[in-house]
Design an enzyme around this catalytic site. Structure first.
Site, PDB file in Angstrom:
ATOM      1  N   PRO A  22       0.770  -1.284   0.163  1.00  0.00           N
ATOM      2  CA  PRO A  22       0.184  -0.001   0.096  1.00  0.00           C
ATOM      3  C   PRO A  22       0.825   1.238  -0.043  1.00  0.00           C
ATOM      4  CG  PRO A  22      -0.101  -0.945   1.984  1.00  0.00           C
ATOM      5  CD  PRO A  22       0.481  -1.813   1.144  1.00  0.00           C
ATOM      6  N   ASN A  23       0.326   2.163  -0.840  1.00  0.00           N
ATOM      7  CA  ASN A  23       0.717   3.620  -0.656  1.00  0.00           C
ATOM      8  C   ASN A  23       1.962   3.898  -1.734  1.00  0.00           C
ATOM      9  OD1 ASN A  23      -1.321   4.720   1.149  1.00  0.00           O
ATOM     10  ND2 ASN A  23      -0.123   3.336   2.640  1.00  0.00           N
ATOM     11  N   ARG A  30       5.080  10.877  -2.209  1.00  0.00           N
ATOM     12  CA  ARG A  30       4.443  10.543  -0.908  1.00  0.00           C
ATOM     13  C   ARG A  30       5.659  10.678   0.088  1.00  0.00           C
ATOM     14  NH1 ARG A  30       4.583   4.467   1.432  1.00  0.00           N
ATOM     15  NH2 ARG A  30       4.034   4.962   3.371  1.00  0.00           N
ATOM     16  N   TYR A  35      10.913   8.884   1.715  1.00  0.00           N
ATOM     17  CA  TYR A  35      10.835   8.041   0.649  1.00  0.00           C
ATOM     18  C   TYR A  35      11.686   8.640  -0.622  1.00  0.00           C
ATOM     19  CZ  TYR A  35       7.649   5.651   3.679  1.00  0.00           C
ATOM     20  OH  TYR A  35       7.184   4.867   4.960  1.00  0.00           O
ATOM     21  N   ASN A  84       8.083  -5.665  -1.139  1.00  0.00           N
ATOM     22  CA  ASN A  84       8.108  -4.612  -0.355  1.00  0.00           C
ATOM     23  C   ASN A  84       6.591  -4.412   0.358  1.00  0.00           C
ATOM     24  OD1 ASN A  84       7.788  -2.369   1.212  1.00  0.00           O
ATOM     25  ND2 ASN A  84       9.011  -1.185  -0.372  1.00  0.00           N
ATOM     26  N   ALA A  87       3.214  -1.084   4.824  1.00  0.00           N
ATOM     27  CA  ALA A  87       2.836  -1.060   6.224  1.00  0.00           C
ATOM     28  C   ALA A  87       2.183  -2.510   6.373  1.00  0.00           C
ATOM     29  CB  ALA A  87       1.523  -0.043   6.477  1.00  0.00           C
ATOM     30  N   GLU A 108      12.520  -9.894   1.384  1.00  0.00           N
ATOM     31  CA  GLU A 108      11.660  -8.565   2.031  1.00  0.00           C
ATOM     32  C   GLU A 108      12.523  -7.465   1.931  1.00  0.00           C
ATOM     33  OE1 GLU A 108      10.440  -6.974   6.300  1.00  0.00           O
ATOM     34  OE2 GLU A 108      11.041  -9.226   6.195  1.00  0.00           O
ATOM     35  N   HIS A 110      12.642  -3.060   1.940  1.00  0.00           N
ATOM     36  CA  HIS A 110      12.063  -1.700   2.367  1.00  0.00           C
ATOM     37  C   HIS A 110      13.219  -0.430   1.853  1.00  0.00           C
ATOM     38  CE1 HIS A 110       9.420  -3.876   5.039  1.00  0.00           C
ATOM     39  NE2 HIS A 110      10.409  -4.717   5.467  1.00  0.00           N
ATOM     40  N   ILE A 111      12.456   0.450   1.388  1.00  0.00           N
ATOM     41  CA  ILE A 111      13.280   1.487   0.931  1.00  0.00           C
ATOM     42  C   ILE A 111      14.017   2.168   2.344  1.00  0.00           C
ATOM     43  CG2 ILE A 111      12.929   3.920   0.045  1.00  0.00           C
ATOM     44  CD1 ILE A 111      10.554   2.775  -1.526  1.00  0.00           C
ATOM     45  N   ARG A 117      13.535   3.517  12.593  1.00  0.00           N
ATOM     46  CA  ARG A 117      12.381   4.387  12.535  1.00  0.00           C
ATOM     47  C   ARG A 117      11.776   4.007  13.703  1.00  0.00           C
ATOM     48  NH1 ARG A 117       9.358   4.223   6.900  1.00  0.00           N
ATOM     49  NH2 ARG A 117       8.279   6.008   7.887  1.00  0.00           N
TER      50      ARG A 117
HETATM   51  C1  DHK Z   1       7.257   1.649   3.161  1.00  0.00           C
HETATM   52  C2  DHK Z   1       6.356   1.885   3.803  1.00  0.00           C
HETATM   53  O1  DHK Z   1       5.109   2.280   3.166  1.00  0.00           O
HETATM   54  C3  DHK Z   1       6.215   1.666   5.219  1.00  0.00           C
HETATM   55  O2  DHK Z   1       4.757   1.593   5.817  1.00  0.00           O
HETATM   56  C4  DHK Z   1       7.048   1.001   5.742  1.00  0.00           C
HETATM   57  C5  DHK Z   1       8.459   0.845   3.705  1.00  0.00           C
HETATM   58  C6  DHK Z   1       8.523   0.994   5.119  1.00  0.00           C
HETATM   59  C7  DHK Z   1       9.693   1.117   3.061  1.00  0.00           C
HETATM   60  O3  DHK Z   1      10.557   1.653   3.686  1.00  0.00           O
HETATM   61  O4  DHK Z   1       9.762   0.848   1.562  1.00  0.00           O
HETATM   62  O5  DHK Z   1       7.078   0.614   7.008  1.00  0.00           O
END
Ligand code: DHK
Length: 154
Positions: A22-23, A30, A35, A84, A87, A108, A110-111, A117
């Site tokens: 998501p997102n 965003r 990010y 990825n 959330a 797995e 994550h950016i 965090r």
């Molecule tokens: C991206 C998100 O949307 C967050 O909810 C994660 C992740 C981190 C990222 O770092 O790619 O926690």
């Protein structure tokens, strides 16, 4: 330690699945201070450029059930899976359980460095079922994951 003879082989003609939660479709606008400004389409192009001869299925969804359906598809048709979960990383036992059925390597991704965090980002439901975790390399983490997956699937 197991010798090369016992190395699991994968059908490299099968695709590497890269699934985004998501997102992430809003990357680039965003929270760019967290990010960055790179869009998901640019990240997809970086992945394809990194392994031009490798079949890649690159997808994004804000729907948990859709990500689970794609994990099933990857289970039936893919060689490796990079995810990825965004959330859903911290909420989804359903995605964790679906990943348990995936026979190939799972990375797995994550950016951001989730462990640097707030505490809500520290406990992942995905890490216990993943082969490896990449976090904090920014968008280039996707390229690192694709290359690592190339090695894992041989
Ligand atoms: C991206 C998100 O949307 C967050 O909810 C994660 C992740 C981190 C990222 O770092 O790619 O926690």
């Amino acid at each position: 330690m197991a010798g090369p003879a016992s190395r699991k082989t994968y059908d490299v003609t099968k695709a590497i699945y890269i699934l985004n939660g998501p997102n992430l479709n809003r990357l680039g606008r965003r929270e760019p201070e967290i990010y960055g400004h790179t869009t998901l389409a640019e990240i997809e192009a970086m992945c394809r450029e990194a392994m031009p001869d490798q079949a890649i299925q690159f997808r994004q969804s804000n729907k948990e059930f859709e990500l689970i359906d794609w994990i099933y598809e990857a289970t039936d048709e893919g060689a490796g899976l990079i995810i990825n979960p965004a959330a859903f990383t911290f909420t989804s036992m359903a995605i964790m359980n679906a990943l348990k059925m995936f026979p190939g390597p799972i990375i797995e991704l994550h950016i951001t460095n989730i462990h640097k965090r707030e505490p809500i980002y520290h406990r992942s439901y995905i890490s216990p079922v993943a082969t490896a975790v990449i976090a904090g390399l920014g968008p280039k983490g996707y390229v690192a994951a694709v290359r690592a997956m190339g090695d894992l699937i041989g």
